[in-house]
Design a protein around this motif. Structure first.
Motif, PDB file in Angstrom:
ATOM      1  N   HIS A  62       0.807  -1.223   0.000  1.00  0.00           N
ATOM      2  CA  HIS A  62       0.000   0.000   0.000  1.00  0.00           C
ATOM      3  C   HIS A  62       0.843   1.277   0.000  1.00  0.00           C
ATOM      4  O   HIS A  62       0.298   2.372   0.048  1.00  0.00           O
ATOM      5  N   TRP A  63       2.166   1.149  -0.067  1.00  0.00           N
ATOM      6  CA  TRP A  63       3.016   2.331  -0.183  1.00  0.00           C
ATOM      7  C   TRP A  63       4.168   2.035  -1.137  1.00  0.00           C
ATOM      8  O   TRP A  63       4.505   0.887  -1.389  1.00  0.00           O
ATOM      9  N   VAL A  64       4.743   3.111  -1.697  1.00  0.00           N
ATOM     10  CA  VAL A  64       5.884   2.999  -2.607  1.00  0.00           C
ATOM     11  C   VAL A  64       7.047   3.803  -2.047  1.00  0.00           C
ATOM     12  O   VAL A  64       6.861   4.769  -1.304  1.00  0.00           O
ATOM     13  N   THR A 110       1.149  11.743 -10.066  1.00  0.00           N
ATOM     14  CA  THR A 110       1.352  10.424 -10.675  1.00  0.00           C
ATOM     15  C   THR A 110       0.881   9.325  -9.732  1.00  0.00           C
ATOM     16  O   THR A 110       0.162   8.406 -10.143  1.00  0.00           O
ATOM     17  N   ALA A 111       1.278   9.411  -8.463  1.00  0.00           N
ATOM     18  CA  ALA A 111       0.906   8.378  -7.492  1.00  0.00           C
ATOM     19  C   ALA A 111      -0.607   8.346  -7.245  1.00  0.00           C
ATOM     20  O   ALA A 111      -1.159   7.297  -6.899  1.00  0.00           O
ATOM     21  N   ARG A 112      -1.259   9.469  -7.419  1.00  0.00           N
ATOM     22  CA  ARG A 112      -2.713   9.529  -7.202  1.00  0.00           C
ATOM     23  C   ARG A 112      -3.530   9.118  -8.421  1.00  0.00           C
ATOM     24  O   ARG A 112      -4.657   8.665  -8.276  1.00  0.00           O
ATOM     25  N   THR A 113      -2.972   9.275  -9.629  1.00  0.00           N
ATOM     26  CA  THR A 113      -3.808   9.137 -10.820  1.00  0.00           C
ATOM     27  C   THR A 113      -3.341   8.129 -11.861  1.00  0.00           C
ATOM     28  O   THR A 113      -4.148   7.699 -12.682  1.00  0.00           O
ATOM     29  N   ALA A 114      -2.073   7.775 -11.887  1.00  0.00           N
ATOM     30  CA  ALA A 114      -1.567   6.914 -12.960  1.00  0.00           C
ATOM     31  C   ALA A 114      -2.042   5.473 -12.781  1.00  0.00           C
ATOM     32  O   ALA A 114      -2.128   4.968 -11.653  1.00  0.00           O
ATOM     33  N   PRO A 115      -2.343   4.808 -13.879  1.00  0.00           N
ATOM     34  CA  PRO A 115      -2.689   3.386 -13.797  1.00  0.00           C
ATOM     35  C   PRO A 115      -1.562   2.607 -13.114  1.00  0.00           C
ATOM     36  O   PRO A 115      -0.387   2.885 -13.331  1.00  0.00           O
ATOM     37  N   GLY A 116      -1.941   1.654 -12.281  1.00  0.00           N
ATOM     38  CA  GLY A 116      -0.973   0.839 -11.559  1.00  0.00           C
ATOM     39  C   GLY A 116      -0.706   1.326 -10.150  1.00  0.00           C
ATOM     40  O   GLY A 116      -0.091   0.625  -9.349  1.00  0.00           O
ATOM     41  N   PHE A 117      -1.158   2.533  -9.827  1.00  0.00           N
ATOM     42  CA  PHE A 117      -0.951   3.099  -8.496  1.00  0.00           C
ATOM     43  C   PHE A 117      -2.229   3.046  -7.642  1.00  0.00           C
ATOM     44  O   PHE A 117      -2.271   3.636  -6.574  1.00  0.00           O
ATOM     45  N   ALA A 175       0.484   5.772   0.181  1.00  0.00           N
ATOM     46  CA  ALA A 175       1.519   6.660   0.726  1.00  0.00           C
ATOM     47  C   ALA A 175       2.808   6.516  -0.082  1.00  0.00           C
ATOM     48  O   ALA A 175       3.037   5.497  -0.738  1.00  0.00           O
ATOM     49  N   ILE A 176       3.614   7.566  -0.015  1.00  0.00           N
ATOM     50  CA  ILE A 176       4.947   7.580  -0.627  1.00  0.00           C
ATOM     51  C   ILE A 176       5.962   7.755   0.490  1.00  0.00           C
ATOM     52  O   ILE A 176       5.823   8.655   1.319  1.00  0.00           O
ATOM     53  N   ARG A 177       6.978   6.889   0.508  1.00  0.00           N
ATOM     54  CA  ARG A 177       8.077   7.009   1.474  1.00  0.00           C
ATOM     55  C   ARG A 177       9.341   7.367   0.728  1.00  0.00           C
ATOM     56  O   ARG A 177       9.555   6.927  -0.393  1.00  0.00           O
ATOM     57  N   LEU A 178      10.191   8.154   1.373  1.00  0.00           N
ATOM     58  CA  LEU A 178      11.493   8.439   0.794  1.00  0.00           C
ATOM     59  C   LEU A 178      12.525   8.568   1.896  1.00  0.00           C
ATOM     60  O   LEU A 178      12.198   8.879   3.034  1.00  0.00           O
ATOM     61  N   LEU A 185       4.552  10.681   2.766  1.00  0.00           N
ATOM     62  CA  LEU A 185       3.439  11.501   2.294  1.00  0.00           C
ATOM     63  C   LEU A 185       2.211  10.617   2.164  1.00  0.00           C
ATOM     64  O   LEU A 185       2.145   9.791   1.242  1.00  0.00           O
ATOM     65  N   PRO A 186       1.245  10.734   3.081  1.00  0.00           N
ATOM     66  CA  PRO A 186      -0.003   9.972   2.925  1.00  0.00           C
ATOM     67  C   PRO A 186      -0.786  10.504   1.735  1.00  0.00           C
ATOM     68  O   PRO A 186      -0.850  11.715   1.509  1.00  0.00           O
ATOM     69  N   LEU A 187      -1.384   9.614   0.979  1.00  0.00           N
ATOM     70  CA  LEU A 187      -2.186   9.996  -0.180  1.00  0.00           C
ATOM     71  C   LEU A 187      -3.674   9.843   0.084  1.00  0.00           C
ATOM     72  O   LEU A 187      -4.479  10.246  -0.755  1.00  0.00           O
TER      73      LEU A 187
END
Length: 177
Positions: free
Chosen positions: A88-90, A117-124, A129-132, A174-176
């Motif tokens: 559930h996160w990348v 991209t993380a909110r709208t692109a196919p496959g996401f 959430a996004i971690r870095l 970053l929570p989405l």
């Protein structure tokens, strides 16, 4: 002028050369993107190859920003988490803006494109959430905080830049949803 962003561009020699040039220039200007200067494109090539292999396998996705001349001026690499309890996160890697473009707001534009991209692109669709990871001592954590990322972990001295120069390894999220 703003950058034009593209998710999942076709991988060809021009893309590879552009990313290698960007990565070397960012590193040699003091950017904290996995290397310590000085570096050459050949030093970076194996790391880029790993990203490209992940893209071919479907575990990584690439976002590039091109300047008005069509040159690659910014990148970010998404890495999907393969652990079945953490899909559930990348992770976000290799977040870069070319030094000649810094100070123009392109970093903010890149982070907005990452989030979009993380909110709208196919496959996401399953990504919440996004971690870095951030190298402490660079001040870049405050940049990511302005983009909405929150510090969620820190390993003191977790990154050894050089003997006697250890930096904190900071994890930001970053929570989405």
């Amino acid at each position: 002028m703003t950058l034009t962003f593209e998710a999942d561009p076709a991988v060809d020699q021009a893309l590879t050369d552009g990313i290698l040039a960007l990565w070397a220039d960012v590193t040699n200007a003091g950017g904290a993107v996995g290397f310590v200067p000085p570096v050459t494109r050949d030093d970076i090539r194996p790391a880029l190859r790993r990203h490209l292999t992940g893209m071919a396998q479907g575990t990584h996705r690439l976002l590039v920003g091109r300047d008005e001349d069509g040159a690659i001026a910014a990148t970010a690499v998404f890495a999907f988490n393969g652990h079945r309890l953490m899909t559930h996160w990348v992770w976000l890697y290799t977040v870069m803006v070319h030094p000649k473009h810094q100070g123009k707001g392109y970093g903010r534009d890149l982070m907005a494109a990452v989030e979009h991209t993380a909110r709208t692109a196919p496959g996401f669709e399953a990504v919440e959430a996004i971690r870095l990871g951030v190298r402490g001592g660079t001040g870049v954590d405050s940049f990511y905080a302005k983009a909405g990322y929150k510090e969620v972990g820190r390993v003191p001295g977790g990154i050894r830049v050089a003997p006697g120069d250890d930096r904190d390894d900071i994890t930001m999220l970053l929570p989405l949803t």
